[in-house]
Write a protein that holds these residues in place. Structure first.
Motif, short mmCIF file in Angstrom:
data_model
loop_
_atom_site.label_atom_id
_atom_site.label_comp_id
_atom_site.label_asym_id
_atom_site.label_seq_id
_atom_site.Cartn_x
_atom_site.Cartn_y
_atom_site.Cartn_z
N GLN A 17 -52.19 -48.62 10.69
CA GLN A 17 -51.27 -47.54 10.36
C GLN A 17 -51.92 -46.54 9.42
O GLN A 17 -52.35 -46.88 8.32
CB GLN A 17 -50.00 -48.10 9.70
N LEU A 18 -51.98 -45.28 9.86
CA LEU A 18 -52.46 -44.20 9.02
C LEU A 18 -51.25 -43.48 8.44
O LEU A 18 -50.32 -43.14 9.16
CB LEU A 18 -53.33 -43.23 9.80
N PHE A 45 -46.57 -41.75 16.88
CA PHE A 45 -46.82 -40.76 15.84
C PHE A 45 -45.48 -40.24 15.36
O PHE A 45 -44.62 -39.89 16.16
CB PHE A 45 -47.66 -39.60 16.39
N LEU A 46 -45.29 -40.21 14.03
CA LEU A 46 -44.03 -39.76 13.45
C LEU A 46 -44.30 -38.77 12.33
O LEU A 46 -45.15 -39.01 11.47
CB LEU A 46 -43.24 -40.95 12.90
N ASN A 97 -44.38 -41.03 21.63
CA ASN A 97 -45.04 -42.27 22.03
C ASN A 97 -46.19 -41.91 22.96
O ASN A 97 -45.97 -41.35 24.04
CB ASN A 97 -44.03 -43.20 22.73
N MET A 98 -47.40 -42.23 22.56
CA MET A 98 -48.58 -41.85 23.34
C MET A 98 -48.61 -42.54 24.68
O MET A 98 -49.16 -42.00 25.66
CB MET A 98 -49.85 -42.15 22.54
N ILE A 123 -46.62 -38.19 7.41
CA ILE A 123 -47.17 -38.61 8.70
C ILE A 123 -47.33 -40.12 8.73
O ILE A 123 -47.88 -40.71 7.79
CB ILE A 123 -48.54 -37.94 8.95
N THR A 124 -46.88 -40.73 9.81
CA THR A 124 -47.16 -42.14 10.07
C THR A 124 -47.70 -42.23 11.49
O THR A 124 -47.01 -41.90 12.45
CB THR A 124 -45.89 -43.01 9.95
N SER A 125 -48.96 -42.65 11.61
CA SER A 125 -49.63 -42.60 12.91
C SER A 125 -50.25 -43.94 13.26
O SER A 125 -50.87 -44.60 12.42
CB SER A 125 -50.73 -41.53 12.87
#
Length: 269
Positions: free
Chosen positions: A119-120, A168-169, A200-201, A234-236
């Motif tokens: 989690q980035l 990705f949020l 959603n990727m 950002i939460t990626s």
């Protein structure tokens, strides 16, 4: 695919050497290269009213690597397509602040990565990166607690792995757009309070025909256009990078291979 495999092999080799020197803490700092374009309040698209959250301001495809304004003039508190074009492209000129940006800067922000989950995260409820560069007085604003009025953009190349979380949020204000392979996937346009959207990727890969192991491009565009607030959260969990990171990040990449959001690179203007 060849670049992806080469990058993985190189990263694994370097990590074998570096792992012994990498701290075992789960949370690691990872810098992100960004481009900031500074504007003054006299530009017609900045401090031009509060439109509220406005979708459909930009086209669904990047043109020349940047978004294009396609709505009617005034939509989202944007004067027209010509004024919008200066947000992310064209030369900056301090002598024409009503027409262009006044300066551009290549900087970094520090994200954090959880090695165990990939989690980035980047969270800022006071996102004013120009304060430390220009100061907060004489910056073309009538409010001197921050340097308001700027845009931020960054780009990266990732490799799609359907086995990852691949979400990705984003939560923040004002305008934010994200494009995958030049196609719009997140649309938070307009001058508004903090709003949330994500994608959603896996669903995007299906719609775009992206196969496992294939490279895709990620482009992020942000604008701060009104006094009082600037939020970026950002939460990626996006996929592995194409390029090999700098040595200080190589071991982190390999240890957190299950979703590390990658080696970030700034796209040349």
């Amino acid at each position: 695919m060849k670049k992806y495999l080469t990058g993985i092999l190189k990263a694994t080799t370097y990590a074998a050497i570096l792992c012994s020197s990498v701290a075992q803490a789960n949370i690691i700092n990872l810098p992100v290269d960004i481009t900031i374009r500074d504007f003054h309040q006299v530009h017609p698209d900045f401090q031009n009213g509060i439109s509220g959250l406005t979708s459909g301001m930009v086209g669904t495809t990047l043109v020349g690597g940047v978004p294009v304004f396609v709505a009617a003039g005034g939509t989202g508190s944007v004067n027209n397509a010509t004024t919008f074009a200066s947000w992310y492209s064209g030369a900056c000129d301090s002598s024409t602040p009503s027409l262009t940006c006044v300066a551009t800067y290549n900087e970094q922000i520090n994200t954090t990565v959880d090695e165990s989950t990939g989690q980035l995260t980047y969270n800022s409820s006071s996102f004013f990166p120009l304060d430390a560069i220009t100061g907060i007085t004489g910056d073309g604003d009538s409010n001197n607690n921050h340097n308001y009025f700027f845009t931020v953009q960054f780009s990266l190349d990732l490799v799609y792995d359907p086995n990852l979380t691949n979400t990705f949020l984003f939560t923040g204000d004002d305008d934010v757009w994200v494009f995958i392979n030049d196609q719009l996937v997140l649309d938070l346009g307009g001058v508004h309070s903090a709003a949330t959207a994500g994608f959603n990727m896996n669903a995007i890969a299906l719609s775009q025909g992206i196969q496992a192991g294939e490279q895709y491009s990620f482009d992020f565009f942000f604008a701060e256009r009104h006094f009082t607030e600037s939020n970026v959260n950002i939460t990626s969990f996006l996929g592995a990078p194409v390029s090999v990171p700098e040595p200080s990040s190589l071991a982190v990449f390999t240890l957190g291979l299950i979703g590390l959001a990658g080696f970030w690179r700034r796209k040349k203007a």
